[in-house]
Design an enzyme around this catalytic site. Structure first.
Site, PDB file in Angstrom:
ATOM      1  N   ILE A  55       0.881  -1.159   0.000  1.00 49.45           N
ATOM      2  CA  ILE A  55       0.000   0.000   0.000  1.00 49.45           C
ATOM      3  C   ILE A  55       0.916   1.205   0.000  1.00 49.45           C
ATOM      4  O   ILE A  55       1.906   1.243   0.736  1.00 49.45           O
ATOM      5  CB  ILE A  55      -0.990   0.006   1.190  1.00 49.45           C
ATOM      6  CG1 ILE A  55      -1.957   1.189   1.069  1.00 49.45           C
ATOM      7  CG2 ILE A  55      -0.270  -0.036   2.516  1.00 49.45           C
ATOM      8  CD1 ILE A  55      -3.140   1.114   2.027  1.00 49.45           C
ATOM      9  N   VAL A  79       1.026   5.644  -0.729  1.00 46.25           N
ATOM     10  CA  VAL A  79       0.341   6.908  -0.978  1.00 46.25           C
ATOM     11  C   VAL A  79       1.389   7.930  -1.408  1.00 46.25           C
ATOM     12  O   VAL A  79       2.494   7.970  -0.857  1.00 46.25           O
ATOM     13  CB  VAL A  79      -0.397   7.389   0.293  1.00 46.25           C
ATOM     14  CG1 VAL A  79      -0.993   8.772   0.105  1.00 46.25           C
ATOM     15  CG2 VAL A  79      -1.466   6.384   0.691  1.00 46.25           C
ATOM     16  N   GLU A 117       2.404  -7.230   6.500  1.00 44.26           N
ATOM     17  CA  GLU A 117       3.671  -6.996   7.188  1.00 44.26           C
ATOM     18  C   GLU A 117       4.007  -5.531   7.028  1.00 44.26           C
ATOM     19  O   GLU A 117       3.745  -4.938   5.980  1.00 44.26           O
ATOM     20  CB  GLU A 117       4.788  -7.849   6.573  1.00 44.26           C
ATOM     21  CG  GLU A 117       4.583  -9.324   6.821  1.00 44.26           C
ATOM     22  CD  GLU A 117       5.292 -10.183   5.796  1.00 44.26           C
ATOM     23  OE1 GLU A 117       5.719  -9.668   4.753  1.00 44.26           O
ATOM     24  OE2 GLU A 117       5.385 -11.392   6.042  1.00 44.26           O
ATOM     25  N   ASN A 153       7.695   2.015  10.942  1.00 39.86           N
ATOM     26  CA  ASN A 153       6.628   2.755  10.268  1.00 39.86           C
ATOM     27  C   ASN A 153       5.447   2.943  11.225  1.00 39.86           C
ATOM     28  O   ASN A 153       4.398   2.315  11.094  1.00 39.86           O
ATOM     29  CB  ASN A 153       6.211   2.042   8.984  1.00 39.86           C
ATOM     30  CG  ASN A 153       5.328   2.905   8.104  1.00 39.86           C
ATOM     31  OD1 ASN A 153       4.765   3.898   8.544  1.00 39.86           O
ATOM     32  ND2 ASN A 153       5.206   2.502   6.848  1.00 39.86           N
ATOM     33  N   TYR A 160      -3.234   0.740  10.885  1.00 41.45           N
ATOM     34  CA  TYR A 160      -3.677  -0.655  10.934  1.00 41.45           C
ATOM     35  C   TYR A 160      -4.345  -0.972  12.274  1.00 41.45           C
ATOM     36  O   TYR A 160      -5.351  -1.675  12.322  1.00 41.45           O
ATOM     37  CB  TYR A 160      -2.515  -1.612  10.671  1.00 41.45           C
ATOM     38  CG  TYR A 160      -1.831  -1.380   9.340  1.00 41.45           C
ATOM     39  CD1 TYR A 160      -2.540  -1.003   8.199  1.00 41.45           C
ATOM     40  CD2 TYR A 160      -0.462  -1.519   9.215  1.00 41.45           C
ATOM     41  CE1 TYR A 160      -1.909  -0.780   6.984  1.00 41.45           C
ATOM     42  CE2 TYR A 160       0.175  -1.310   8.002  1.00 41.45           C
ATOM     43  CZ  TYR A 160      -0.547  -0.936   6.893  1.00 41.45           C
ATOM     44  OH  TYR A 160       0.076  -0.721   5.693  1.00 41.45           O
TER      45      TYR A 160
END
Length: 152
Positions: A68, A70, A102, A107, A114
């Site tokens: 993912i 952005v 993962e 991060n 999440y």
């Protein structure tokens, strides 16, 4: 603003976002390989410009969030949350039992997202991701999604 399915014509835009946002980005070849049957890819568009994307993989009754990303100029503005909400809707539509991912241990923004989405830490993969100084751990996270679903 819209979320749309991606295809190989979007690879260059995906790679531009990936390279700008990550010190150790995926390769073009790795990203291109995620346009086969078991993968699904969606992008967040502002006007006609790709602003973020995710790559999901169907593995038996489960879904794995493979990537993912952005646009770095739009991070922290809710694009990632919109993409994750879309992923959850896709998981429901596919009858997934669990969603796994993962994430780099460093991060913290992604881990916070999440957590807010209901994922929980399931384990650590030691020295999983490369760094400039060596390697860092990956946090394995999961979301039990639909334990009574039929297999996809």
């Amino acid at each position: 603003m819209s979320i749309q399915a991606l295809n190989k014509t979007h690879l260059d835009a995906m790679m531009a976002i990936e390279v700008a946002a990550n010190q150790f980005p995926w390769s073009y070849k790795n990203m291109e390989s995620c346009f086969s049957g078991r993968y699904f890819n969606f992008g967040f568009f502002i006007a006609d410009e790709l602003a973020g994307f995710y790559i999901g993989e169907v593995a038996g009754p489960d879904i794995t969030l493979m990537d993912i990303c952005v646009d770095h100029k739009l991070q922290g503005q809710g694009v990632g949350a919109k993409l994750m909400t879309h992923l959850l809707a896709q998981a429901e539509a596919k009858g997934a039992e669990n969603i796994f991912l993962e994430v780099r241990a460093s991060n913290k923004a992604a881990i916070h997202l999440y957590d807010k989405m209901g994922f929980c830490e399931m384990g650590i993969r030691k020295n999983y991701y490369p760094t400039a100084e060596g390697n860092e751990d990956a946090v394995l996270m999961g979301l039990p999604f639909n334990p009574f679903a039929k297999h996809m």
